[in-house]
Design a protein around this motif. Structure first.
Motif, PDB file in Angstrom:
ATOM      1  N   ALA A 201       3.267   8.874  -4.666  1.00  0.00           N
ATOM      2  CA  ALA A 201       2.340   9.873  -4.091  1.00  0.00           C
ATOM      3  C   ALA A 201       0.991   9.247  -3.744  1.00  0.00           C
ATOM      4  O   ALA A 201       0.296   9.726  -2.861  1.00  0.00           O
ATOM      5  N   ARG A 202       0.618   8.158  -4.448  1.00  0.00           N
ATOM      6  CA  ARG A 202      -0.613   7.407  -4.201  1.00  0.00           C
ATOM      7  C   ARG A 202      -1.873   8.226  -4.504  1.00  0.00           C
ATOM      8  O   ARG A 202      -2.532   8.755  -3.608  1.00  0.00           O
ATOM      9  N   VAL A 203      -2.198   8.356  -5.752  1.00  0.00           N
ATOM     10  CA  VAL A 203      -3.474   8.966  -6.139  1.00  0.00           C
ATOM     11  C   VAL A 203      -4.118   8.127  -7.254  1.00  0.00           C
ATOM     12  O   VAL A 203      -3.492   7.877  -8.288  1.00  0.00           O
TER      13      VAL A 203
ATOM     14  N   ILE B 211      -5.019  -8.084  -6.588  1.00  0.00           N
ATOM     15  CA  ILE B 211      -5.798  -7.412  -5.543  1.00  0.00           C
ATOM     16  C   ILE B 211      -7.278  -7.807  -5.601  1.00  0.00           C
ATOM     17  O   ILE B 211      -7.981  -7.750  -4.590  1.00  0.00           O
ATOM     18  N   TYR B 212      -7.773  -8.227  -6.771  1.00  0.00           N
ATOM     19  CA  TYR B 212      -9.215  -8.535  -6.870  1.00  0.00           C
ATOM     20  C   TYR B 212      -9.615  -9.671  -5.919  1.00  0.00           C
ATOM     21  O   TYR B 212     -10.552  -9.516  -5.139  1.00  0.00           O
ATOM     22  N   PRO B 213      -8.911 -10.839  -5.977  1.00  0.00           N
ATOM     23  CA  PRO B 213      -9.286 -11.890  -5.011  1.00  0.00           C
ATOM     24  C   PRO B 213      -9.074 -11.451  -3.565  1.00  0.00           C
ATOM     25  O   PRO B 213      -9.849 -11.811  -2.675  1.00  0.00           O
TER      26      PRO B 213
ATOM     27  N   PHE C  81      -2.732   7.797 -11.066  1.00  0.00           N
ATOM     28  CA  PHE C  81      -1.589   8.658 -11.388  1.00  0.00           C
ATOM     29  C   PHE C  81      -0.266   7.907 -11.169  1.00  0.00           C
ATOM     30  O   PHE C  81       0.798   8.483 -11.304  1.00  0.00           O
ATOM     31  N   SER C  82      -0.352   6.615 -10.795  1.00  0.00           N
ATOM     32  CA  SER C  82       0.859   5.865 -10.434  1.00  0.00           C
ATOM     33  C   SER C  82       1.684   5.436 -11.631  1.00  0.00           C
ATOM     34  O   SER C  82       2.859   5.136 -11.487  1.00  0.00           O
ATOM     35  N   LYS C  83       1.056   5.325 -12.787  1.00  0.00           N
ATOM     36  CA  LYS C  83       1.752   4.705 -13.923  1.00  0.00           C
ATOM     37  C   LYS C  83       2.221   5.793 -14.896  1.00  0.00           C
ATOM     38  O   LYS C  83       3.287   6.353 -14.709  1.00  0.00           O
ATOM     39  N   ALA C  84       1.397   6.114 -15.899  1.00  0.00           N
ATOM     40  CA  ALA C  84       1.857   7.056 -16.935  1.00  0.00           C
ATOM     41  C   ALA C  84       2.211   8.429 -16.371  1.00  0.00           C
ATOM     42  O   ALA C  84       3.061   9.132 -16.916  1.00  0.00           O
TER      43      ALA C  84
ATOM     44  N   LEU D  69      -9.457   2.330  -3.965  1.00  0.00           N
ATOM     45  CA  LEU D  69     -10.822   2.278  -4.509  1.00  0.00           C
ATOM     46  C   LEU D  69     -11.294   0.841  -4.675  1.00  0.00           C
ATOM     47  O   LEU D  69     -12.486   0.554  -4.517  1.00  0.00           O
ATOM     48  N   LEU D  70     -10.362  -0.064  -4.981  1.00  0.00           N
ATOM     49  CA  LEU D  70     -10.740  -1.482  -5.067  1.00  0.00           C
ATOM     50  C   LEU D  70     -11.214  -1.971  -3.692  1.00  0.00           C
ATOM     51  O   LEU D  70     -12.201  -2.690  -3.581  1.00  0.00           O
ATOM     52  N   VAL D  71     -10.511  -1.539  -2.643  1.00  0.00           N
ATOM     53  CA  VAL D  71     -10.904  -1.917  -1.281  1.00  0.00           C
ATOM     54  C   VAL D  71     -12.282  -1.322  -0.964  1.00  0.00           C
ATOM     55  O   VAL D  71     -13.175  -2.006  -0.449  1.00  0.00           O
TER      56      VAL D  71
HETATM   57  C1  LIG Z   1      -4.282  -3.390 -12.923  1.00  0.00           C
HETATM   58  C2  LIG Z   1      -3.918  -2.551 -11.746  1.00  0.00           C
HETATM   59  N1  LIG Z   1      -4.890  -1.946 -11.077  1.00  0.00           N
HETATM   60  C3  LIG Z   1      -4.632  -1.161 -10.010  1.00  0.00           C
HETATM   61  C4  LIG Z   1      -3.346  -0.975  -9.565  1.00  0.00           C
HETATM   62  C5  LIG Z   1      -3.136  -0.148  -8.341  1.00  0.00           C
HETATM   63  O1  LIG Z   1      -2.371   0.958  -8.612  1.00  0.00           O
HETATM   64  P1  LIG Z   1      -2.325   2.208  -7.630  1.00  0.00           P
HETATM   65  O2  LIG Z   1      -2.898   1.776  -6.322  1.00  0.00           O
HETATM   66  O3  LIG Z   1      -0.889   2.556  -7.541  1.00  0.00           O
HETATM   67  O4  LIG Z   1      -3.161   3.256  -8.285  1.00  0.00           O
HETATM   68  C6  LIG Z   1      -2.291  -1.589 -10.226  1.00  0.00           C
HETATM   69  C7  LIG Z   1      -0.909  -1.436  -9.751  1.00  0.00           C
HETATM   70  O5  LIG Z   1       0.009  -2.075 -10.136  1.00  0.00           O
HETATM   71  C8  LIG Z   1      -2.579  -2.401 -11.348  1.00  0.00           C
HETATM   72  O6  LIG Z   1      -1.614  -3.015 -12.008  1.00  0.00           O
END
Ligand SMILES: Cc1ncc(COP(=O)(O)O)c(C=O)c1O
Length: 386
Positions: A248-250, A130-132, A239-242, A106-108
């Motif tokens: 699975a990448r969601v 990833i932001y920069p 869904f990657s963290k908690a 989604l950032l992309v």
């Molecule tokens: C602050 C932050 N945003 C976004 C993400 C991207 O996570 P994902 O693509 O696994 O949802 C991460 C992953 O480490 C993160 O630390």
């Protein structure tokens, strides 16, 4: 067949658009299999990518296994069931949701949709790497705002007042990670609200709440409450963290329906696979499992913080499932020593934090192993504790 990398002095990679040609890739945490291959080390603990070692619940795993039967079919490209589940869970309209292959996706998409070489994006020094990267890949200008000083209440955290002042007429995106990775720092709700109120309507404020479920215990704000009032707000969750589903990448964005419409049009078809959709939907229904993992992790975080302080080490305040730790000397030898002992943590050289490491909070026994190995690693790296 070996292919010559630069046939005749030319190489086809040079044809890429300049913004992409000059990109440096994101460096993720070292995978366990790579360390095994490189150093022949076994019994490895990875505390490098802020994953959730409690993993998904048996119910979630069963749903993913059941989805395997239909894996020959393309997934539902519209992610209907998962969107409905999320809409119910969040009490928002499904039209406000965009699903992604992790929130990274989604950032992309946000950068692709809203940035051009004539625009800019604002983010903090030590903000998520990833932001920069996504900004540069569009050719837009990144405006990096110095982080709060080490002598403030939130050392290395986002300076939201300075970030607000840095917004220019051509700024289309402001990235706020709350809590932030790799620092763990967070912004008080009133400060985020003030930035939202001052940002022009033609600037989207991206509130990245990847660690939202952990942060809740340390007074970060649920940005959802502001969505109706601020149509330029985009909230990202994962869904990657908690939820323990990093593999699975969601991830998902919650935004004004018109922003969601733009992102959904740009989104590659089938960007969330069928196993991931089934797993995420089941994980949502298992809030007790998620909450239990979060509270055990936050209890461990407090314990590890205390133990690190006892070793004389400084850590940044953290509302995530990880700690930024200063070793007061180049951290590389400490990192290398830990690797040789089978412990993968995260060096932060790419962030300009050469004297720091980031450690994810693992299971109690894994944290114990790290704490027991760290003094030797500091000594081996001739790192001096303050
Ligand atoms: C602050 C932050 N945003 C976004 C993400 C991207 O996570 P994902 O693509 O696994 O949802 C991460 C992953 O480490 C993160 O630390």
């Amino acid at each position: 067949m070996a292919i010559e990398r630069h046939p005749g002095g030319r190489h086809p990679g040079a044809l890429a658009v300049p913004a992409v040609r000059d990109l440096s890739p994101y460096v993720p945490g070292k995978p366990i299999s790579e360390l095994e291959r490189e150093l022949g080390v076994h019994d490895i603990v990875k505390l490098a990518s802020n994953e959730n070692p409690y993993g998904p619940s048996p119910h979630t795993l069963a749903a993913m296994r059941a989805a395997l039967d239909d894996v020959w079919l393309y997934p539902d490209g519209g992610c209907h069931a998962l969107k409905q589940g999320l809409a119910r869970h969040l009490a928002v309209d499904a039209a406000c949701l965009t699903l992604g292959n992790g929130s990274n996706d989604l950032l992309v998409l946000l950068a692709e949709a809203f940035l051009t070489p004539g625009h800019s994006a604002v983010y903090s020094q030590y903000g998520f790497a990833i932001y920069p990267l996504v900004t540069r890949q569009t050719g837009a200008r990144g405006i990096e705002v110095p982080a709060l000083g080490r002598d403030t209440d939130m050392p290395l955290g986002h300076d939201l007042v300075a970030m607000t002042a840095a917004i220019e007429p051509g700024t289309r995106l402001v990235f706020i990670a709350n809590p932030n990775n790799p620092t763990g720092t967070w912004a008080p709700p009133a400060a985020v609200k003030r930035l939202l109120e001052r940002a022009a309507p033609n600037t989207l404020v991206v509130l990245d709440e990847a660690y939202f479920e952990y942060g809740r215990l340390r007074a970060t704000q649920d940005g959802l409450a502001w969505l109706a009032e601020h149509p330029n707000l985009v909230i990202l969750r994962t869904f990657s963290k908690a939820y323990g589903l990093a593999g699975a990448r969601v991830g998902y964005a919650i935004s004004h329906p018109e922003v969601a419409d733009v992102l959904n049009r740009l989104r590659p078809a089938f960007n969330v696979n069928s196993l991931a959709q089934a797993g995420a939907l089941a994980a949502l229904a298992d809030q007790a499992h998620m909450r239990s993992a979060v509270s055990q992790t936050m209890r461990e975080l407090s314990r590890v913080e205390t133990e690190l302080r006892r070793l004389g080490l400084w850590t940044a305040p953290s509302a995530g499932n990880f700690l930024l730790l200063r070793v007061e000397a180049p951290a590389a030898p400490v990192y290398e020593h830990l690797l040789r002992c089978g412990l993968i943590v995260r060096p932060l050289v790419g962030y300009g934090l050469r004297d720091c490491l980031r450690i994810s909070i693992g299971l109690p026994a894994d944290n114990d192993r790290l704490l027991a190995t760290l003094p030797q690693a500091l000594a081996a790296g001739s790192a001096r504790a303050p």
